[in-house]
Scaffold this motif. Structure first.
Motif, mmCIF file in Angstrom:
data_model
loop_
_atom_site.group_PDB
_atom_site.id
_atom_site.type_symbol
_atom_site.label_atom_id
_atom_site.label_comp_id
_atom_site.label_asym_id
_atom_site.label_seq_id
_atom_site.Cartn_x
_atom_site.Cartn_y
_atom_site.Cartn_z
ATOM 1 N N ALA A 12 1.097 -1.210 -0.113
ATOM 2 C CA ALA A 12 -0.125 0.170 -0.133
ATOM 3 C C ALA A 12 1.043 1.472 0.055
ATOM 4 C CB ALA A 12 -0.936 0.060 1.088
ATOM 5 N N HIS A 13 0.153 2.254 -0.630
ATOM 6 C CA HIS A 13 1.063 3.630 -0.534
ATOM 7 C C HIS A 13 0.692 4.340 0.798
ATOM 8 C CE1 HIS A 13 2.277 3.060 -4.482
ATOM 9 N NE2 HIS A 13 0.947 2.904 -5.058
ATOM 10 N N GLY A 15 -0.794 6.917 3.315
ATOM 11 C CA GLY A 15 -2.197 7.350 3.077
ATOM 12 C C GLY A 15 -3.039 6.459 2.620
ATOM 13 N N GLY A 16 -2.700 5.136 2.285
ATOM 14 C CA GLY A 16 -3.591 4.041 1.653
ATOM 15 C C GLY A 16 -4.347 3.135 2.582
ATOM 16 N N SER A 17 -5.277 2.283 2.174
ATOM 17 C CA SER A 17 -5.844 1.361 3.081
ATOM 18 C C SER A 17 -5.980 0.155 2.875
ATOM 19 C CB SER A 17 -7.304 1.544 3.024
ATOM 20 O OG SER A 17 -7.431 3.144 3.543
ATOM 21 N N ASN A 84 -6.612 2.333 7.830
ATOM 22 C CA ASN A 84 -6.779 3.285 6.897
ATOM 23 C C ASN A 84 -5.535 4.298 7.102
ATOM 24 O OD1 ASN A 84 -9.008 2.530 6.035
ATOM 25 N ND2 ASN A 84 -10.217 3.219 7.563
ATOM 26 N N ASN A 85 -5.295 5.139 6.294
ATOM 27 C CA ASN A 85 -4.131 6.161 6.304
ATOM 28 C C ASN A 85 -2.962 5.531 6.803
ATOM 29 O OD1 ASN A 85 -2.883 8.768 6.626
ATOM 30 N ND2 ASN A 85 -3.518 9.150 8.722
ATOM 31 N N VAL A 122 4.059 -0.882 3.468
ATOM 32 C CA VAL A 122 3.538 0.511 3.072
ATOM 33 C C VAL A 122 4.793 1.317 2.500
ATOM 34 C CG1 VAL A 122 2.604 2.787 3.633
ATOM 35 C CG2 VAL A 122 1.972 0.505 4.762
ATOM 36 N N SER A 124 5.904 4.141 -0.743
ATOM 37 C CA SER A 124 5.683 5.086 -1.972
ATOM 38 C C SER A 124 6.625 4.633 -3.024
ATOM 39 C CB SER A 124 5.948 6.484 -1.729
ATOM 40 O OG SER A 124 7.278 6.726 -1.403
#
Length: 124
Positions: A12-13, A15-17, A84-85, A122, A124
């Protein structure tokens, strides 16, 4: 013998979920607590959150409050962790665990059954 299987992990990036699932095979009493832990490389296994299966207040680690939510499907006998987040600090292998009673313990040693874990990354 109880078998717990986690799923739903992945990349996940920030801020993603992601939503993790913990499915159980074998009988588990309703008089149990189901919890989520996580473990990053070189770190101790850390309590994330827990829920008494028969009802009651959930408990979350301070680091995930407001971002993660535990829920359950009574029919499917499955517990979920909605994340989340997401932050890079959430990167870890996530495990579900079960202990008897209704007290949500935060120590891993107090849990009797464990899944094999699902990787959450997590980045980017």
């Amino acid at each position: 013998q109880v078998q717990l299987v986690e799923s739903g992990g992945g990349l996940a990036h920030p801020g993603g979920s992601l939503r993790l699932s913990c499915a159980a095979a074998g009988f588990i009493s309703t008089n149990t607590v189901r919890a989520w832990f996580r473990q990053a490389p070189g770190k101790e296994r850390e309590f994330v959150g827990g829920i008494p299966w028969s009802g009651g207040s959930m408990s979350y680690a301070e680091s995930v409050k407001g971002r993660f939510t535990i829920s359950r499907d009574n029919v499917q006998n499955t517990v979920y962790l909605q994340m989340n987040n997401l932050k890079s600090e959430d990167t870890a292998v996530y495990y579900c665990a079960v202990r008897p009673g209704t007290r949500i313990a935060t120590m891993a040693l107090e849990y009797n059954y464990w899944g094999q874990g699902t990787q959450v990354t997590v980045s980017s």
